[in-house]
Design a protein around this motif. Sequence first.
Motif, short mmCIF file in Angstrom:
data_model
loop_
_atom_site.label_atom_id
_atom_site.label_comp_id
_atom_site.label_asym_id
_atom_site.label_seq_id
_atom_site.Cartn_x
_atom_site.Cartn_y
_atom_site.Cartn_z
N GLU A 233 53.09 66.10 34.39
CA GLU A 233 52.30 65.58 35.50
C GLU A 233 52.42 64.06 35.63
O GLU A 233 52.53 63.53 36.73
N GLU A 234 52.39 63.38 34.51
CA GLU A 234 52.34 61.91 34.53
C GLU A 234 53.71 61.23 34.60
O GLU A 234 53.80 60.11 35.10
N LEU A 235 54.75 61.87 34.11
CA LEU A 235 56.07 61.22 34.11
C LEU A 235 56.50 60.78 35.51
O LEU A 235 56.88 59.61 35.68
N ALA B 191 57.57 56.36 39.23
CA ALA B 191 57.35 55.78 40.56
C ALA B 191 56.70 54.40 40.46
O ALA B 191 57.09 53.47 41.17
N ARG B 192 55.73 54.26 39.56
CA ARG B 192 55.07 52.97 39.35
C ARG B 192 56.08 51.91 38.92
O ARG B 192 56.09 50.79 39.42
N ILE C 202 59.62 47.29 40.39
CA ILE C 202 60.94 46.67 40.44
C ILE C 202 61.28 46.29 41.87
O ILE C 202 61.77 45.19 42.14
N ALA C 203 61.01 47.19 42.81
CA ALA C 203 61.31 46.92 44.22
C ALA C 203 60.54 45.70 44.74
O ALA C 203 61.06 44.95 45.57
N HIS D 40 56.20 50.35 29.36
CA HIS D 40 55.47 50.59 28.11
C HIS D 40 54.86 51.99 28.11
O HIS D 40 54.96 52.73 27.12
N THR D 41 54.27 52.38 29.23
CA THR D 41 53.70 53.72 29.36
C THR D 41 54.79 54.78 29.24
O THR D 41 54.63 55.78 28.52
N LEU D 42 55.91 54.56 29.92
CA LEU D 42 57.03 55.50 29.84
C LEU D 42 57.52 55.65 28.41
O LEU D 42 57.79 56.76 27.94
#
Length: 105
Positions: A20-22, A27-28, A33-34, A46-48
Amino acid sequence: LQRVEGNEDMLRSVVGIYDEELPRSLARFDEAIARGDSGTAERAAHTLKGMVLNMSGEEAGELARALEREASEGRLDHARELRERLAEALVRLDAELEPLRRRAA
């Protein structure tokens, strides 16, 4: 399964949260980056990193660690290149996780 000490309910929960979170975390990171927002990109990386390492994704974890470092140093162009490599590593991790998903179902 070893990480959850054989607890099938915990396995279902961990895999479900990861699945669910990946996409949200990716996307975040991509949105940051964009926008050229290195601080948000660093936090998302860091979360990834934590997410994939919790799933024993060593290759993806190392790439996420590198993304975090590049973002923290403001090198977003290199982070974009690493993001492509992370996507490939995540495909491999996804294949490795498939038996866990079936077991958790």
